[in-house]
Write a protein that holds these residues in place. Structure first.
Motif, PDB file in Angstrom:
ATOM      1  N   ASN A 230       0.837  -1.201   0.000  1.00 22.12           N
ATOM      2  CA  ASN A 230       0.000   0.000   0.000  1.00 22.12           C
ATOM      3  C   ASN A 230       0.875   1.256   0.000  1.00 22.12           C
ATOM      4  N   ASP A 231       2.037   1.158  -0.645  1.00 19.09           N
ATOM      5  CA  ASP A 231       2.986   2.269  -0.656  1.00 19.09           C
ATOM      6  C   ASP A 231       2.423   3.504  -1.358  1.00 19.09           C
ATOM      7  N   GLY A 279       9.585  -7.944   8.148  1.00 21.65           N
ATOM      8  CA  GLY A 279      10.569  -7.162   7.438  1.00 21.65           C
ATOM      9  C   GLY A 279      10.007  -6.255   6.373  1.00 21.65           C
ATOM     10  N   GLN A 280       8.692  -6.178   6.260  1.00 18.41           N
ATOM     11  CA  GLN A 280       8.060  -5.342   5.240  1.00 18.41           C
ATOM     12  C   GLN A 280       7.198  -4.287   5.911  1.00 18.41           C
ATOM     13  N   ARG A 281       7.276  -3.059   5.412  1.00 17.44           N
ATOM     14  CA  ARG A 281       6.480  -1.985   5.995  1.00 17.44           C
ATOM     15  C   ARG A 281       5.049  -2.068   5.470  1.00 17.44           C
ATOM     16  N   CYS A 282       4.085  -2.142   6.393  1.00 19.29           N
ATOM     17  CA  CYS A 282       2.681  -2.327   6.026  1.00 19.29           C
ATOM     18  C   CYS A 282       1.796  -1.362   6.819  1.00 19.29           C
ATOM     19  N   ASP A 283       0.580  -1.198   6.330  1.00 23.11           N
ATOM     20  CA  ASP A 283      -0.464  -0.555   7.110  1.00 23.11           C
ATOM     21  C   ASP A 283      -1.340  -1.657   7.696  1.00 23.11           C
ATOM     22  N   VAL A 284      -1.791  -1.438   8.910  1.00 20.94           N
ATOM     23  CA  VAL A 284      -2.572  -2.466   9.601  1.00 20.94           C
ATOM     24  C   VAL A 284      -3.777  -1.813  10.253  1.00 20.94           C
TER      25      VAL A 284
END
Length: 388
Positions: A230-231, A279-284
């Motif tokens: 969702n970058d 290890g991955q940047r996410c929205d939660v």
């Protein structure tokens, strides 16, 4: 990190008679108890834990606490007691009942000689004086259900019905029940025979020991939706709406067995951006769900908490709203049946969403569609949205 616990409470009833010294008697001699007083003590025992460190990525901050409360099972402060006297017949119906409230972990009552069934359940400590849990008697049983909540769109009702092989229609959408606990002891026998009692030299009384386990009848689920890729912020937020289908509409407090009638249960969500997941940047986004559990299911047992119900044809579908960067709200769904059956008495439910595979909605200009039909009460609804 906090942990979730299923709480067990041991209720011990102590019947005794007062005397100066234990009487001396010959072997086989019959002596009678003249005064039958039962003392009940409640002791908390922490038994079952759900580990959050490895599965729960949403976290839980002070704002989450202010919205939903803590993620641990609360400590009950008062209890209702139903005492059914059956005389000399252990199969007698519940026609003679004595009901009272206790606000301590110890109480004393006089008992007649004969058989008793005893039901305990905890009261709800509501901060604002409201309570959605509804307790009602049906024959020899006490049933817990909840009040209904806002309307739900016809498309979601149809989708929920289609998720069942039998085409079961949900009975509407219900509020989440508050956490409470129950225990039921059958055929407690109060005897006049001194041989049925043990002498306590400290208290100088004769004691009859009876045990009953008091356990949660509402279970906590922590639900999290992980937004991968969702970058570009194509999903800019959530409106807080979510619901889960095919959950039990009620539970039998006496037995802990849930009803076979399915319902949808509404719950709220809140979004948090930029959380590291594997290890991955996410929205939660996520929230807390309280529920009686799966349909036609047995209560939690210390030997395990796997699904023991008979309604395998019911699928548990989560419906959730997401807001796109063009302002449109779209309702999505995910099948979480296997996760719920593996954790049928509470736990962590995770839905993974690859945003790069989502098709952007057309800009309609009317604000888009939502999971729920607005009602008067909805006008004060709080919206959660991430800043871009």
């Amino acid at each position: 990190m906090k942990r979730l616990h299923l709480i067990y409470i041991i209720a011990t009833m102590l019947g005794f008679v007062s005397c100066i010294e234990p009487p001396l008697h010959l072997p086989g001699q019959e002596l009678a108890v003249d005064l039958q007083v039962a003392q009940t003590e409640l002791e908390l025992i922490w038994d079952h834990e759900v580990q959050l460190e490895h599965e729960w990525v949403y976290g839980w901050d002070l704002k989450d606490d202010s919205i939903w409360g803590g993620i641990a099972y609360p400590h009950p402060s008062s209890y209702e007691v139903y005492r059914y006297y059956k005389g000399d017949n252990p199969l007698a119906p519940h026609t003679d009942v004595d009901m009272f409230t206790i606000d301590t972990n110890r109480f004393r009552r006089y008992f007649q000689f004969g058989y008793y069934d005893m039901l305990f359940y905890s009261n709800i400590d509501s901060k604002d004086g409201t309570q959605v849990l509804v307790i009602k008697e049906e024959g020899d049983s006490v049933i817990a259900t909840t009040t209904g909540t806002r309307g739900i769109s016809r498309s979601i009702v149809e989708a929920s019905r289609a998720s069942s092989d039998n085409g079961d229609a949900p009975i509407g959408i219900l509020n989440q029940p508050e956490i409470f606990y129950g225990a039921y002891s059958e055929n407690v026998y109060i005897s006049s025979d001194l041989k049925d009692y043990d002498y306590d030299p400290v208290e100088n009384v004769y004691i009859k020991h009876i045990e009953a386990q008091l356990q949660p009848l509402v279970y906590i689920y922590l639900v999290q939706f992980i937004l991968y890729n969702n970058d570009d912020h194509r999903i800019k937020g959530v409106n807080g709406n979510a619901a889960i289908s095919s959950m039990a509409a009620s539970t039998n407090i006496n037995t802990g067995h849930t009803s076979s009638r399915p319902t949808l249960v509404y719950f709220n969500t809140r979004m948090k951006p930029d959380i590291m997941v594997d290890g991955q940047r996410c929205d939660v986004f996520g929230g807390k769900l309280t529920t009686f559990g799966l349909c036609d299911n047995e209560p939690y047992q210390r030997s395990g908490s796997d699904y023991r119900g008979n309604r395998a044809s019911l699928n548990n579908i989560i419906y959730y709203d997401m807001v796109w960067n063009n302002g449109e709200t779209v309702t999505y769904q995910a099948d979480v049946t296997s996760q719920l059956q593996a954790q049928s008495h509470g736990g962590i439910i995770t839905v993974k969403i690859d945003c790069s595979k989502l098709t952007p909605p057309e800009q309609s200009g009317d604000g888009g569609g939502s999971l729920f039909i607005p009602t008067i009460e909805d006008y004060d609804e709080v919206q959660w949205e991430i800043d871009i």
